[in-house]
Design a protein around this motif. Structure first.
Motif, PDB file in Angstrom:
ATOM      1  N   PHE A 187       0.838  -1.194   0.000  1.00 22.00           N
ATOM      2  CA  PHE A 187       0.000   0.000   0.000  1.00 22.00           C
ATOM      3  C   PHE A 187       0.878   1.251   0.000  1.00 22.00           C
ATOM      4  O   PHE A 187       0.615   2.214  -0.734  1.00 22.00           O
ATOM      5  N   ALA A 188       1.936   1.250   0.811  1.00 30.82           N
ATOM      6  CA  ALA A 188       2.856   2.386   0.851  1.00 30.82           C
ATOM      7  C   ALA A 188       3.518   2.590  -0.505  1.00 30.82           C
ATOM      8  O   ALA A 188       3.658   3.730  -0.981  1.00 30.82           O
ATOM      9  N   ALA A 189       3.901   1.486  -1.159  1.00 27.95           N
ATOM     10  CA  ALA A 189       4.509   1.593  -2.488  1.00 27.95           C
ATOM     11  C   ALA A 189       3.523   2.180  -3.482  1.00 27.95           C
ATOM     12  O   ALA A 189       3.895   2.985  -4.343  1.00 27.95           O
ATOM     13  N   GLY A 190       2.249   1.791  -3.382  1.00 24.56           N
ATOM     14  CA  GLY A 190       1.228   2.332  -4.275  1.00 24.56           C
ATOM     15  C   GLY A 190       1.021   3.818  -4.086  1.00 24.56           C
ATOM     16  O   GLY A 190       0.681   4.532  -5.035  1.00 24.56           O
ATOM     17  N   LEU A 191       1.241   4.280  -2.857  1.00 25.53           N
ATOM     18  CA  LEU A 191       1.094   5.711  -2.553  1.00 25.53           C
ATOM     19  C   LEU A 191       2.403   6.475  -2.717  1.00 25.53           C
ATOM     20  O   LEU A 191       2.440   7.685  -2.521  1.00 25.53           O
TER      21      LEU A 191
END
Length: 215
Positions: A22-26
């Motif tokens: 999720f952090a990578a997506g953001l």
């Protein structure tokens, strides 16, 4: 339900199995996301923009629980050069080089504004309510300063002769054809600014904005 609880639901709705993904997506550090989810720090405007632009998250739902978590339609965002570049930077920190595509955070493919030069976030309240802090504006570069739309909003960038002005302002005609009148739309920001056309190094008309409740 708190905003953090709703963010966790969004993570599940978007099928992110881990905080790392999720952090990578953001495009943020995993530790930063962990701090947000633990309530140690708030959700920044940059993260909100990415939730909206990249994943069509309904920010009204995230903040207030109003509507549905995910919008049915909206801008399509990619890291490839498909659409108009988005620059996650305050206008006050801009220079002309920062509008090169190679320095874009990502690209927004949204048909109404695909003829624009760039998307930029709005910071500050000088143009409220026309443009509120946190909204995203679509701008198109103006190359002929002799053909301007009086009363319209522009991003104005000037050289040292005008104190390196970087601002969004309504532009009006001056009695001296070599000058322009700049004005805020917020009545709390009183007084006009007069600048020489010759001091302008960049001028971008604002074609529209993406609001947080865009459907």
């Amino acid at each position: 339900m708190t905003e953090i609880e709703r963010l966790k639901i969004i993570m599940e709705r978007l099928n992110f199995k881990t905080q790392k993904n999720f952090a990578a997506g953001l495009n943020i550090q995993e530790g930063s996301l962990s701090d947000i989810l633990r309530g140690r720090i708030g959700i920044s405007n940059a993260v909100r923009d990415r939730l909206f632009l990249k994943f069509n998250v309904n920010l009204e739902w995230l903040e207030k629980g109003t509507g549905e978590p995910i919008l049915k339609k909206g801008p399509v965002v990619s890291e490839t050069k498909a659409g108009v570049p988005y620059f996650d930077i305050s206008i006050s920190d801009m220079d002309t080089l920062l509008l090169e595509e190679e320095k874009a955070d990502y690209f927004v493919n949204y048909k109404p504004f695909n003829d624009c030069t760039a998307y930029l976030p709005v910071y500050g309240d000088s143009m409220y309510p026309k443009y509120a802090s946190g909204e995203i504006i679509a701008v198109r570069e103006v190359t002929n300063l002799e053909v301007l739309q009086w009363g319209e909003a522009y991003v104005v960038m000037a050289n040292e002769k005008s104190n390196h002005l970087r601002s969004i302002k309504l532009v009006f005609e001056h009695s001296n054809k070599d000058k322009l009148i700049l004005r805020s739309s917020n009545p709390n920001f009183k007084g006009d600014t007069i600048i020489d056309k010759a001091s302008i190094i960049g001028l971008y008309i604002i074609k529209g904005k993406i609001t947080r409740n865009l459907i």
